[in-house]
Enzyme design. Structure first.
Site, PDB file in Angstrom:
ATOM      1  N   HIS A  22       0.859  -1.288   0.216  1.00  0.00           N
ATOM      2  CA  HIS A  22       0.102  -0.024   0.115  1.00  0.00           C
ATOM      3  C   HIS A  22       1.100   1.232  -0.097  1.00  0.00           C
ATOM      4  CE1 HIS A  22      -3.995  -1.861   1.639  1.00  0.00           C
ATOM      5  NE2 HIS A  22      -3.718  -1.994   0.325  1.00  0.00           N
ATOM      6  N   GLU A  80      -8.337  -4.219  -6.769  1.00  0.00           N
ATOM      7  CA  GLU A  80      -7.388  -3.438  -6.466  1.00  0.00           C
ATOM      8  C   GLU A  80      -6.146  -3.907  -7.062  1.00  0.00           C
ATOM      9  OE1 GLU A  80      -6.660  -3.371  -2.099  1.00  0.00           O
ATOM     10  OE2 GLU A  80      -5.232  -1.927  -2.334  1.00  0.00           O
ATOM     11  N   ASP A  82      -3.216  -5.052  -6.517  1.00  0.00           N
ATOM     12  CA  ASP A  82      -2.466  -5.966  -6.414  1.00  0.00           C
ATOM     13  C   ASP A  82      -2.949  -7.354  -7.034  1.00  0.00           C
ATOM     14  OD1 ASP A  82      -4.189  -5.465  -4.400  1.00  0.00           O
ATOM     15  OD2 ASP A  82      -3.242  -6.611  -2.976  1.00  0.00           O
ATOM     16  N   HIS A 144     -12.643  -5.478   1.699  1.00  0.00           N
ATOM     17  CA  HIS A 144     -12.492  -3.907   2.221  1.00  0.00           C
ATOM     18  C   HIS A 144     -13.033  -2.889   1.173  1.00  0.00           C
ATOM     19  CE1 HIS A 144      -8.117  -3.062   0.689  1.00  0.00           C
ATOM     20  NE2 HIS A 144      -8.685  -4.261   0.143  1.00  0.00           N
ATOM     21  N   ASP A 163      -9.097 -11.280  -0.386  1.00  0.00           N
ATOM     22  CA  ASP A 163      -8.328 -10.576   0.769  1.00  0.00           C
ATOM     23  C   ASP A 163      -8.460 -11.040   2.055  1.00  0.00           C
ATOM     24  OD1 ASP A 163      -6.609  -8.602  -0.337  1.00  0.00           O
ATOM     25  OD2 ASP A 163      -8.025  -7.187  -0.579  1.00  0.00           O
ATOM     26  N   TYR A 191      -2.362  -8.473   9.535  1.00  0.00           N
ATOM     27  CA  TYR A 191      -3.188  -8.187   8.226  1.00  0.00           C
ATOM     28  C   TYR A 191      -4.544  -7.620   8.781  1.00  0.00           C
ATOM     29  CZ  TYR A 191      -4.965  -9.043   3.711  1.00  0.00           C
ATOM     30  OH  TYR A 191      -5.591  -8.749   2.425  1.00  0.00           O
ATOM     31  N   HIS A 224      -3.728 -13.533  -0.716  1.00  0.00           N
ATOM     32  CA  HIS A 224      -2.491 -13.441   0.005  1.00  0.00           C
ATOM     33  C   HIS A 224      -1.979 -14.283   0.743  1.00  0.00           C
ATOM     34  CE1 HIS A 224      -2.121  -9.045  -1.535  1.00  0.00           C
ATOM     35  NE2 HIS A 224      -3.365  -8.876  -0.963  1.00  0.00           N
TER      36      HIS A 224
HETATM   37 FE1  FEO Z   1      -7.461  -5.170  -1.440  1.00  0.00          FE
HETATM   38 FE2  FEO Z   1      -4.855  -7.529  -1.496  1.00  0.00          FE
HETATM   39  O1  FEO Z   1      -6.088  -6.082  -2.253  1.00  0.00           O
END
Ligand code: FEO
Length: 396
Positions: A22, A80, A82, A144, A163, A191, A224
Site C-alpha cells: 500500500h 485493487e 495487487d 474491504h 483479501d 493483516y 495473499h
Molecule cells: Fe485489497 Fe490485496 O487487495
C-alpha cells in the site's frame, strides 16, 4: 502451476522481496504473495491476477502453462491493483474475455483502465456452472473495497476468499499445515489489525451470512499468503474473535520524547500497571514500525499514550498513531494520555481529544508535568497506571 485441489491450480506470484505494501503504509517483514487461481474444469476459469510489476512474468507463464486463448472467462473478486494489476495486459491479448465481477467491480475496473470490456455482473447467490463445479458468488461489499467478493466451488469445496483470511506472508509451501504457525498467525492478525479492523462490524454480519449459506468448505484460498487446507474453519473462528471487541492480556504504553522526561512518565505508568498485575509493553513511537504498533494496539487491553509538547501539539509520531487509532476504529479500550512540557503543555489534551473521538474510554484527566518530573509527578503517573489497571479489571 501448483495443484491445490482436483480442479484448481495456484497461479500466483511469490514476492519474497516486498518490504512495504500500500505504498509505504504497511510493513511486510516476510514478503507477500498475489494468489491468482486457475480452475481447469469443462471451462477454464482464471480467478484474479497479480500486482502489475509482475504482469509480464504472469502472462508469459500463463501463456506457457495453459495458453491465454484457452481461457474461457476471468473472475475478478477484487480489482485493487495487487489483484487486478495484470488485467489490462491480459485483455490486450484477449479483449473478448468475459470478466465476472460485482457491479462495483465493473465501475472500479472502468475507472482504472477506461475500457468497456465484456463485463458479466454477479451478485450474492448467483451461480455459474463450469462443468463439475458450480460457482457461487458472495459479495463482500466494503470488506474491504466496495467491489470485494468471494467465489465458492462446490465440487472442489474451495472458497476463494480474496483479501479475507489473507496474510502478507511468503513461504515456500502454499499450505497452512506446512508453515510455521506462530509466524502465520502473527501475519494473519497483523493483516486483520491493519486492513480489516475498520470493517469489524460488517465482518461479524458477513461471516454470519456466509455460515447461513451452508457451504461445505474444505479449503479457503485467499489472495495473499498461505492457503488454509488443514482445518480451514480455524481462520473463520479467529476472524469472529478479532472482529468482536478483541484484546489480549497486556497493555501498551506508546510515547515519544525529546529529553526523556516523557519516557520517565511512561516508566512510572508501567510501574502502576505492574503493581496491579497488568503486563505492559513500552514503545517509543518514533522508532517503531507503525504497522507492528497498530497490531500491538489492536491486541492490547488498554493504552497509555504520551508525548512532549512542541508547537502546541504532540510530536509527529504521536499525532500519527493517534490518528491511526481513530481511523482504524479501535474503540472501547481504556486509555490515559500524558506528557511533559515547557510552557503550554497541550499535547496530552490533544491526544485525549483524538482518542475520545475514537470512542476509547478515558480513565483519568491527562497527566502533564513541567520540564523534568519530580517524585510527586512520577507518583501521579504511577496512579494513572493504577487507574488504567482498574479499568481493565472492570471491563473483564
Ligand atoms: Fe485489497 Fe490485496 O487487495
Amino acid at each position: 502451476m501448483q495443484k491445490i485441489s482436483e480442479n484448481v491450480y495456484w497461479n500466483g506470484i511469490q514476492d519474497w522481496e516486498l518490504k512495504l505494501f500500500h505504498g509505504h503504509e504497511f510493513s511486510t517483514h516476510r514478503g507477500s504473495t498475489y494468489n491468482s487461481y486457475l480452475i481447469r474444469d469443462e471451462k477454464t476459469v482464471l480467478v484474479d491476477t497479480v500486482w502489475y510489476p509482475h504482469k509480464e512474468t504472469y502472462i508469459k507463464r500463463l501463456e506457457k502453462d495453459v495458453g491465454v486463448e484457452n481461457i474461457d472467462m476471468i473472475i475478478i473478486n477484487h480489482s485493487e491493483p495487487d489483484h487486478g494489476g495484470a488485467l489490462e495486459e491480459l485483455m490486450k491479448v484477449r479483449p473478448d474475455l468475459p470478466i465476472y465481477c460485482t457491479a462495483f467491480g465493473e465501475k472500479i475496473i472502468k475507472a482504472h483502465y477506461h475500457k468497456d470490456w465484456n463485463f458479466k455482473i454477479v451478485k450474492t447467490g448467483d451461480t455459474l456452472n463450469i462443468g463439475k463445479n458450480t460457482l457461487t458468488f458472495v459479495e463482500m461489499r466494503m470488506i474491504h473495497w466496495p467491489d470485494s467478493m468471494m467465489t465458492y466451488l462446490d465440487h472442489d469445496k474451495v472458497l476463494m476468499s480474496n483479501d479475507a483470511f489473507g496474510q502478507h506472508y511468503c513461504t515456500k509451501s502454499l499450505f497452512n499445515d506446512e508453515v510455521d504457525n506462530d509466524e502465520l498467525y502473527q501475519e494473519a492478525i497483523k493483516y486483520y489489525a491493519n486492513i480489516l479492523t475498520p470493517f469489524s462490524a460488517m465482518i461479524v454480519k458477513k461471516i454470519d451470512e456466509v455460515i447461513k449459506l451452508n457451504l461445505d468448505i474444505e479449503i479457503i484460498a485467499p489472495s495473499h499468503g498461505v492457503i488454509w487446507r488443514e482445518n480451514p474453519g480455524q481462520i473463520i473462528e479467529a476472524y469472529v474473535k478479532w472482529a468482536s471487541d478483541y484484546s489480549e492480556d497486556f497493555a501498551v504504553i506508546i510515547y515519544d520524547t525529546m529529553y526523556e522526561a516523557t519516557l520517565r512518565m511512561a516508566e512510572s505508568i508501567e510501574e502502576g500497571l505492574s503493581s496491579k498485575g497488568v503486563k505492559a509493553k513500552l514503545y517509543n513511537c518514533s522508532v517503531s514500525d507503525m504497522s507492528d504498533l497498530i497490531t500491538e494496539i489492536f491486541k492490547a487491553n488498554a493504552i497509555a499514550i504520551g508525548s512532549s509538547t512542541v508547537n502546541n501539539s504532540p510530536l509527529t509520531s504521536i499525532v500519527s498513531i493517534s490518528h491511526e487509532i481513530l481511523t482504524h476504529k479501535m474503540k472501547g479500550k481504556p486509555f490515559v494520555s500524558f506528557g511533559s512540557y515547557g510552557w503550554s503543555g497541550e499535547a496530552p489534551g490533544h491526544i485525549a481529544e483524538t482518542l475520545v473521538k475514537a470512542k476509547l474510554n478515558q480513565v483519568c484527566e491527562p497527566v502533564k508535568i513541567k520540564y523534568t518530573p519530580t517524585e510527586d509527578d512520577l507518583k501521579s503517573c504511577f496512579d494513572a497506571g493504577v487507574k488504567l489497571a482498574e479499568a481493565i479489571k472492570e471491563k473483564l
